[in-house]
Write a protein that holds these residues in place. Structure first.
Motif, PDB file in Angstrom:
ATOM      1  N   UNK A  32      71.396  23.409  43.561  1.00  0.00           N
ATOM      2  CA  UNK A  32      70.252  22.509  43.446  1.00  0.00           C
ATOM      3  C   UNK A  32      69.256  22.731  44.565  1.00  0.00           C
ATOM      4  N   UNK A  67      68.321  25.586  45.541  1.00  0.00           N
ATOM      5  CA  UNK A  67      67.475  26.721  45.203  1.00  0.00           C
ATOM      6  C   UNK A  67      66.445  26.229  44.214  1.00  0.00           C
ATOM      7  N   UNK A  68      65.253  26.716  44.342  1.00  0.00           N
ATOM      8  CA  UNK A  68      64.176  26.083  43.612  1.00  0.00           C
ATOM      9  C   UNK A  68      64.147  26.272  42.119  1.00  0.00           C
ATOM     10  N   UNK A  69      64.283  27.501  41.676  1.00  0.00           N
ATOM     11  CA  UNK A  69      63.838  27.709  40.313  1.00  0.00           C
ATOM     12  C   UNK A  69      64.915  28.025  39.313  1.00  0.00           C
ATOM     13  N   UNK A 104      65.410  20.052  34.391  1.00  0.00           N
ATOM     14  CA  UNK A 104      65.069  18.875  35.186  1.00  0.00           C
ATOM     15  C   UNK A 104      66.385  18.320  35.717  1.00  0.00           C
ATOM     16  N   UNK A 105      66.341  17.270  36.476  1.00  0.00           N
ATOM     17  CA  UNK A 105      67.557  16.791  37.112  1.00  0.00           C
ATOM     18  C   UNK A 105      68.630  16.404  36.110  1.00  0.00           C
ATOM     19  N   UNK A 121      66.244  11.474  41.719  1.00  0.00           N
ATOM     20  CA  UNK A 121      64.832  11.749  41.983  1.00  0.00           C
ATOM     21  C   UNK A 121      64.631  12.937  42.893  1.00  0.00           C
ATOM     22  N   UNK A 122      65.567  13.860  42.807  1.00  0.00           N
ATOM     23  CA  UNK A 122      65.495  15.028  43.667  1.00  0.00           C
ATOM     24  C   UNK A 122      64.268  15.861  43.335  1.00  0.00           C
ATOM     25  N   UNK A 123      63.534  16.232  44.367  1.00  0.00           N
ATOM     26  CA  UNK A 123      62.367  17.071  44.140  1.00  0.00           C
ATOM     27  C   UNK A 123      62.745  18.533  44.310  1.00  0.00           C
ATOM     28  N   UNK A 124      61.954  19.392  43.686  1.00  0.00           N
ATOM     29  CA  UNK A 124      62.187  20.815  43.853  1.00  0.00           C
ATOM     30  C   UNK A 124      61.273  21.308  44.959  1.00  0.00           C
ATOM     31  N   UNK A 125      61.834  21.501  46.129  1.00  0.00           N
ATOM     32  CA  UNK A 125      60.999  21.877  47.259  1.00  0.00           C
ATOM     33  C   UNK A 125      61.844  22.586  48.284  1.00  0.00           C
ATOM     34  N   UNK A 126      61.293  23.578  48.924  1.00  0.00           N
ATOM     35  CA  UNK A 126      62.118  24.311  49.894  1.00  0.00           C
ATOM     36  C   UNK A 126      62.304  23.464  51.138  1.00  0.00           C
ATOM     37  N   UNK A 169      52.851  22.454  42.026  1.00  0.00           N
ATOM     38  CA  UNK A 169      54.208  21.933  41.909  1.00  0.00           C
ATOM     39  C   UNK A 169      54.210  20.549  41.279  1.00  0.00           C
ATOM     40  N   UNK A 194      57.701  19.322  39.628  1.00  0.00           N
ATOM     41  CA  UNK A 194      58.678  19.516  40.688  1.00  0.00           C
ATOM     42  C   UNK A 194      58.589  18.429  41.743  1.00  0.00           C
ATOM     43  N   UNK A 195      57.382  17.906  41.945  1.00  0.00           N
ATOM     44  CA  UNK A 195      57.193  16.917  42.994  1.00  0.00           C
ATOM     45  C   UNK A 195      56.763  15.590  42.400  1.00  0.00           C
ATOM     46  N   UNK A 245      56.602  14.479  36.371  1.00  0.00           N
ATOM     47  CA  UNK A 245      57.785  14.616  37.214  1.00  0.00           C
ATOM     48  C   UNK A 245      59.078  14.609  36.419  1.00  0.00           C
ATOM     49  N   UNK A 246      59.880  15.647  36.600  1.00  0.00           N
ATOM     50  CA  UNK A 246      61.188  15.754  35.964  1.00  0.00           C
ATOM     51  C   UNK A 246      61.136  15.577  34.450  1.00  0.00           C
ATOM     52  N   UNK A 249      61.157  17.046  30.734  1.00  0.00           N
ATOM     53  CA  UNK A 249      61.662  18.278  30.128  1.00  0.00           C
ATOM     54  C   UNK A 249      60.620  18.912  29.188  1.00  0.00           C
ATOM     55  N   UNK A 284      62.757  31.493  44.833  1.00  0.00           N
ATOM     56  CA  UNK A 284      64.019  32.208  44.643  1.00  0.00           C
ATOM     57  C   UNK A 284      64.596  31.843  43.298  1.00  0.00           C
ATOM     58  N   UNK A 285      65.029  32.853  42.596  1.00  0.00           N
ATOM     59  CA  UNK A 285      65.563  32.622  41.272  1.00  0.00           C
ATOM     60  C   UNK A 285      66.971  32.088  41.350  1.00  0.00           C
ATOM     61  N   UNK A 286      67.395  31.474  40.258  1.00  0.00           N
ATOM     62  CA  UNK A 286      68.699  30.820  40.256  1.00  0.00           C
ATOM     63  C   UNK A 286      69.825  31.803  40.547  1.00  0.00           C
ATOM     64  N   UNK A 337      65.049  33.896  31.232  1.00  0.00           N
ATOM     65  CA  UNK A 337      63.791  33.208  30.958  1.00  0.00           C
ATOM     66  C   UNK A 337      63.461  33.219  29.475  1.00  0.00           C
TER      67      UNK A 337
END
Lengths: 267, 142, 298
Positions: A99, A101-103, A108-109, A262-267, C45, C50-51, C66-67, C69, C83-85, C97
């Motif tokens: 989780x 890692x970003x992408x 979604x969560x 509510x986890x965001x995807x962010x480094x 983002x 993502x945010x 946000x979030x 689908x 970074x990819x999964x 993909x």
């Protein structure tokens, strides 16, 4: 704003919009994560073989008299179970760690959580299957090296129900460990900086709690890893045991979801 | 891929390029003009920008839209363009020419002579080309 | 299809977005321009879901992003340093993909890989910066997602490859019209393929409009110093410069100048020069105030 032949273009663009459900995406994720982690099964088999190897680190007693000698070797598959539990913990933690890692292509969560949990359940079942026959497997290996092999009385009745119960209990225990590791992983991702600190604080609180508990409520309040295990292992009523295990798993699942929500995807 | 230059907005440069194509005879009245996509391909620009350039010509009446078929050059196109160019472009070019001449100390008489000379040379070139074409046609027929 | 209303996003200590509002409702190529740190990446983002907005809203395809689908499967975002999964090879990444982005065109993807001499067997982690950028762009374009967000897609690439890539984006857009947003802090090379520009500065939308609005935004006025100075009070001045031969040059907004009441003779004695969008962008984002000359005057 645009003066392109707008209707044609808008229609074209609308035709490429999709609305798959979260469940559909989650199922696709399960397949994808499974295939990408196929190596994990090889690790499981290797670890189990290691477990068998350690099983041969047995306790021995020998004796003899005037006319004969004997060597009595006692082995148990406990090492095997430990190895498998170790494997489940690694898988649970790794899945949670992804989780950070970003992408992930489309996710979604909720779908990520759903596919992770489903994957852990699949792992637990497979682990359960492989350990189901551990006792018999040990017997088979042993008969290669030794003259007489006797099974413990708990293996005496080799009926299908025994195997099923081994599989069933094994699977659920493995799932508990996997889910607990997953939760820990999620907490680590969620509270990155505070994780190490949080662990120390939690341990200190537990220790204090135990000390104070014993001080005020008597020795019955002391708990340790043993008492935790005993909670499940020594339960005689099947229904009670099932309830305990399922509730534990449910609590772990809920806490994990709360951590992911509510986890965001962010480094 | 053709290059665009100058500080003028891209769509205006496209408009000017198209007008030159019509004036030079490379595309003729009642013929289909380049589509926005063809233009975007030639100049590597966004088709919306190309369309804006085309619409400039539509506004002037040089190009018209045939529903479902595309954009065509109107019969009047050359007349309109020549009139416009005479008014704007030629006037501006003459202004620049006169300024340059003054800077280089070229008298009015000299300038007129240079002009006469250049027109003669040009006419001779056109005549020669016409003769060449006729000879070629003659040869083909034989 | 993309609607931001007072979108605000705070991170500890920074205000990445501060009341960002705009709307894009038609397919097209929009350039998102801004200096480093203006908020472009945060904006992308947020659109991708993502945010979570600290304040304000971002709606994509009529739903909160946000979030979400639906948003996730119709938006693809690539950026430097993603970074990819799984660290697989390029073909495996594309396969993954293609299973999630249902419009994925694998034939195109393979063709593009071949064109750029990238083998599908290479590992993503082993690619150079430029090759990784190229691959990310190939991945994003092949996905044919209705909303495609490209964050500085040509960073690290050689100039020759960069030109090709903008042409490829344009060609793919013509083939499959969709919403493409390209962010960059360098407008020059991508200007020509854009239809609209979204100009972000300090977390806000400074201007959102068609390309030609930016092409006629600022002008430079040059003339005798006394003359030019007399004008300076009337306009917002973006730069002042004294050039040799007793000339003074200032940069002002064209619309202000056009609407001002300046006599014909005065206008005739001034040299007016249009400023390219690229340069306009520099002037608009530079710190306001005196020119460098004043620093260096003894």
């Amino acid at each position: 704003m645009s003066i392109l032949p707008d209707e044609k273009e808008a229609a074209l663009m609308n035709s490429i919009i999709h609305k798959q459900t979260q469940v559909a995406i989650a199922l696709e994720q399960i397949k994808d994560k499974f295939y990408h982690n196929v190596n994990a099964f090889m690790h499981l088999i290797l670890l189990q073989m290691l477990g068998y190897f350690f099983a041969y680190n047995y306790s021995m007693s020998s004796g003899g008299g005037e006319f004969f000698n004997f060597t009595f070797k006692y082995m148990s598959p406990n090492a095997l179970y430990v190895m498998t539990i170790f494997w489940m913990i690694i898988q649970g933690f790794t899945l949670a760690h992804e989780k950070s890692r970003q992408y992930y292509a489309v996710s979604n969560n909720f779908t990520a959580y759903f596919s992770d949990i489903a994957l852990l359940e699949i792992y637990a079942v497979i682990a359960g299957l492989l350990t189901m026959f551990s006792g018999s497997l040990l017997q088979v290996f042993s008969s290669l090296f030794f003259d007489t092999v006797t099974l413990h009385s708990s293996y005496a009745s080799l009926g299908i129900m025994n195997y099923l119960s081994l599989f069933f209990t094994g699977t659920l225990y493995f799932l508990i460990f996997g889910s607990a590791a997953y939760l820990v992983g999620i907490l680590r991702v969620r509270f990155r900086a505070f994780f190490v600190l949080g662990t120390f604080v939690a341990m200190t609180l537990l220790l204090l709690g135990a000390i104070l508990g014993v001080r005020f409520f008597g020795s019955a309040f002391s708990f340790s890893i043993n008492t935790l295990f005993a909670f499940y292992l020594y339960e005689t009523s099947f229904i009670m045991w099932l309830i305990k295990v399922l509730v534990t798993i449910a609590v772990l699942y809920l806490l994990s979801y709360a951590g992911i929500k509510n986890l965001e995807v962010n480094k | 891929m053709k290059l665009l230059e100058g500080s003028e907005p891209i769509y205006i440069q496209i408009g000017e390029w198209l007008e030159n194509e019509i004036l030079s005879g490379r595309v003729k009245p009642e013929e289909k003009i380049y589509s926005q996509y063809k233009l975007s391909e030639i100049f590597s620009i966004n088709p919306a920008t190309a369309l804006k350039g085309l619409n400039l010509l539509v506004e002037k009446g040089i190009v018209y839209k045939k529903r479902g078929l595309g954009m065509f050059i109107s019969a009047d196109a050359l007349r309109i363009l020549k009139k416009e160019h005479k008014n704007e472009v030629l006037t501006e070019q003459i202004r620049d020419l006169v300024e340059e001449a003054i800077l280089l100390d070229v008298s009015e008489e000299e300038l007129i002579n240079l002009l006469k000379n250049e027109m003669q040379i040009n006419m001779q070139k056109t005549l020669r080309n016409k003769l060449q074409n006729n000879t070629n046609k003659g040869e083909d027929q034989q | 299809m993309i609607r931001c209303k007072e979108l605000t996003k705070y991170f500890t200590g920074t205000r990445a977005l501060d009341g960002c509002s705009f709307e894009i409702s038609e397919p097209g190529i929009t350039g998102v321009i801004g200096v480093n740190g203006a908020g472009k990446t945060t904006l992308f983002k947020s659109i991708a879901g993502f945010l979570k907005p600290t304040n304000g809203e971002v709606y994509v395809l009529e739903e909160p992003a946000f979030q979400n689908i639906t948003v996730a499967q119709n938006v693809i975002l690539i950026e430097e340093g993603m970074n990819f999964y799984q660290s697989g090879n390029l073909q495996e990444l594309m396969d993954t993909y293609s299973r999630f982005y249902l419009n994925y065109d694998m034939k195109l993807a393979k063709g593009l890989l071949r064109y750029f001499n990238l083998s599908g067997a290479l590992k993503y982690d082993e690619l150079s910066k430029g090759m990784a950028s190229t691959f990310r762009l190939i991945l994003a374009l092949s996905a044919r997602a209705p909303i495609t967000l490209l964050d500085e897609p040509t960073s690290g690439m050689d100039p020759g490859v960069r030109k090709d890539l903008y042409d490829i984006i344009l060609k793919d857009f013509i083939q499959v019209p969709r919403m493409i947003l390209i962010s960059s802090h360098y407008l020059g090379e991508m200007e020509r393929i854009l239809e609209n520009i979204l100009f972000i500065h300090e977390g806000k939308v400074l201007k959102h409009g068609a390309l030609e609005e930016f092409e006629t935004l600022l002008i430079a006025i040059q003339g005798a110093p006394s003359l030019v100075r007399s004008l300076e009070d009337q306009f917002a001045v973006y730069e002042t410069k004294d050039i040799g031969e007793g000339l003074r040059r200032i940069v002002v907004e064209k619309s202000e100048f056009d609407h001002s009441k300046i006599a014909e003779e005065l206008r005739a004695s001034l040299t007016i020069q249009e400023i390219s969008p690229e340069d306009s962008f520099v002037y608009l984002t530079r710190r306001k105030g005196g020119g460098i000359d004043e620093l260096y005057h003894s």
